[in-house]
Design a protein around this motif. Structure first.
Motif, mmCIF file in Angstrom:
data_model
loop_
_atom_site.group_PDB
_atom_site.id
_atom_site.type_symbol
_atom_site.label_atom_id
_atom_site.label_comp_id
_atom_site.label_asym_id
_atom_site.label_seq_id
_atom_site.Cartn_x
_atom_site.Cartn_y
_atom_site.Cartn_z
ATOM 1 N N ARG A 29 0.834 -1.208 0.000
ATOM 2 C CA ARG A 29 0.000 0.000 0.000
ATOM 3 C C ARG A 29 0.870 1.261 0.000
ATOM 4 N NH1 ARG A 29 -4.324 2.243 -1.974
ATOM 5 N NH2 ARG A 29 -5.380 3.690 -0.546
ATOM 6 N N TRP A 41 -2.430 4.348 9.874
ATOM 7 C CA TRP A 41 -3.703 4.958 9.505
ATOM 8 C C TRP A 41 -3.636 5.543 8.100
ATOM 9 C CZ3 TRP A 41 -8.582 4.802 10.609
ATOM 10 C CH2 TRP A 41 -9.432 5.801 10.116
ATOM 11 N N HIS A 44 -3.779 2.442 5.698
ATOM 12 C CA HIS A 44 -4.964 1.576 5.623
ATOM 13 C C HIS A 44 -6.282 2.282 5.908
ATOM 14 C CE1 HIS A 44 -2.111 -1.724 5.351
ATOM 15 N NE2 HIS A 44 -1.525 -1.277 6.456
ATOM 16 N N SER A 46 -9.735 3.263 6.893
ATOM 17 C CA SER A 46 -10.888 2.484 7.381
ATOM 18 C C SER A 46 -10.696 0.980 7.219
ATOM 19 C CB SER A 46 -12.155 2.915 6.634
ATOM 20 O OG SER A 46 -11.993 2.724 5.231
ATOM 21 N N ASN A 47 -9.671 0.553 6.489
ATOM 22 C CA ASN A 47 -9.403 -0.880 6.299
ATOM 23 C C ASN A 47 -8.401 -1.413 7.328
ATOM 24 O OD1 ASN A 47 -11.051 -1.074 3.956
ATOM 25 N ND2 ASN A 47 -9.379 -0.210 2.729
ATOM 26 N N LEU A 48 -8.203 -0.681 8.403
ATOM 27 C CA LEU A 48 -7.214 -1.068 9.400
ATOM 28 C C LEU A 48 -7.555 -2.415 10.039
ATOM 29 C CD1 LEU A 48 -4.581 0.035 10.482
ATOM 30 C CD2 LEU A 48 -5.859 1.210 12.286
ATOM 31 N N ARG A 49 -8.864 -2.668 10.295
ATOM 32 C CA ARG A 49 -9.251 -3.954 10.891
ATOM 33 C C ARG A 49 -8.935 -5.109 9.943
ATOM 34 N NH1 ARG A 49 -12.130 -3.862 15.485
ATOM 35 N NH2 ARG A 49 -12.983 -1.829 16.161
ATOM 36 N N GLN A 50 -9.083 -4.863 8.655
ATOM 37 C CA GLN A 50 -8.733 -5.875 7.664
ATOM 38 C C GLN A 50 -7.229 -6.163 7.701
ATOM 39 O OE1 GLN A 50 -10.189 -4.970 3.730
ATOM 40 N NE2 GLN A 50 -8.907 -6.547 2.766
ATOM 41 N N PHE A 51 -6.437 -5.118 7.907
ATOM 42 C CA PHE A 51 -4.993 -5.299 8.007
ATOM 43 C C PHE A 51 -4.642 -6.158 9.217
ATOM 44 C CE2 PHE A 51 -1.189 -3.794 10.289
ATOM 45 C CZ PHE A 51 -0.204 -4.207 9.405
ATOM 46 N N SER A 54 -4.709 -9.739 8.503
ATOM 47 C CA SER A 54 -3.880 -10.203 7.375
ATOM 48 C C SER A 54 -2.790 -11.164 7.852
ATOM 49 C CB SER A 54 -3.231 -9.011 6.669
ATOM 50 O OG SER A 54 -2.285 -8.373 7.522
#
Length: 309
Positions: A29, A41, A44, A46-51, A54
């Motif tokens: 990214r 931040w 990622h 708003s996709n931090l939880r997805q990270f 991982s």
């Protein structure tokens, strides 16, 4: 090494480089966004939880207690990978690196770029210097302050290998290096004194005679700690001309003859002044007159002029 850390073992870093680098979604990214200053931040959002779910986070970052990250990343022209400075939080649940941390890194960014630029320039200088030394017919060896060989050109290797008793030459070199190293420790604050120090010894062996010179190679040339450079000059069989002959041939005064002989022994202008008990200005003036009368341009050419070849 490709990676260096004060906190993580080399095996951990190698595991990242060999496997996890390719699946590091944060790194991917960051490359996509072209960010020079970043935190999780910014990478990622708003996709931090997805990270956090991982593979890179679950299998590598969290087990190694890398619970949050921020850093600086700049591209390097001609290199496949950028230069990156990482900062990690080792405790879970601590506040994430926020905008204040990013702002501080932004202040560091110009210094980081300058440091990487200088590192690359010094690296190119080392390569260029090494190539130049290897092309010389004069034997050159560069040692660190522990006496370990940093670089040795082919001409130096040829001389050592051709000698019947190479350990004898190595003994002379050892003495020169360790004398200079001891001097550098005594004069740790006197940079000028260290830079001007030079030792000259002669070695006479069954295969030939050599003048072995030792001096310091400054940090500005190699971009690293002080080094000792050893050079070897083959001495053509000769007999030293007498004082009378030299005075008649070149018109040298008694003082100029003394200065000429000291220059031929490798003494610096400062050392000549101290040995003769004269001022530095007077030593320079005598040196200039000696050069003019002998018809030479530097002190390395004085010795041959004093010999009957």
């Amino acid at each position: 090494p490709v990676l260096y850390s004060e906190d993580y073992s080399q095996s951990t870093l190698e595991a990242y480089a060999h496997h996890y680098y390719e699946i590091d979604v944060g790194r991917i990214r960051r490359d996509e966004l072209g960010l020079e200053v970043w935190n999780r931040w910014r990478l990622h959002g708003s996709n931090l939880r997805q990270f956090w779910s991982s593979e890179i986070h679950q299998d590598f970052l969290a087990p190694n207690k890398i619970f949050d990250s921020m850093g600086l990343t700049i591209p390097i022209r001609g290199a496949a990978k950028p230069a990156t400075l990482f900062f990690h939080a080792e405790r879970p649940g601590t506040p994430q690196f926020g905008e204040r941390g990013v702002s501080l890194l932004g202040l560091l960014l110009p210094a980081f770029k300058a440091g990487v630029r200088d590192l690359l320039r010094y690296s190119h200088q080392r390569d260029s210097l090494g190539n130049h030394l290897d092309s010389l017919t004069e034997g050159i060896r560069i040692c660190d302050l522990k006496g370990e060989v940093v670089h040795q050109n082919p001409a130096f290797t040829t001389v050592i290998m051709a000698e019947q008793y190479p350990e004898m030459i190595e003994r002379v070199i050892f003495e020169i290096v360790h004398t200079l190293v001891a001097f550098s420790r005594e004069q740790s604050l006197a940079v000028d004194a260290v830079a001007g120090k030079r030792l000259v010894h002669e070695y006479h062996g069954p295969k030939g005679s050599y003048e072995i010179r030792g001096s310091f190679l400054g940090r500005e040339l190699l971009g690293s700690e002080l080094r000792v450079v050893i050079s070897m000059h083959r001495i053509v069989p000769h007999t030293t001309l007498s004082d009378v002959v030299l005075q008649e041939r070149f018109g040298l005064t008694v003082r100029e003859l003394e200065v000429a002989r000291r220059l031929a022994q490798g003494e610096s202008t400062k050392e000549v002044a101290q040995s003769c008990g004269i001022s530095l200005h007077t030593a320079r003036r005598h040196t200039e007159k000696v050069f003019a009368k002998l018809g030479v341009r530097n002190r390395s050419q004085v010795g041959p002029k004093l010999r009957a070849n």
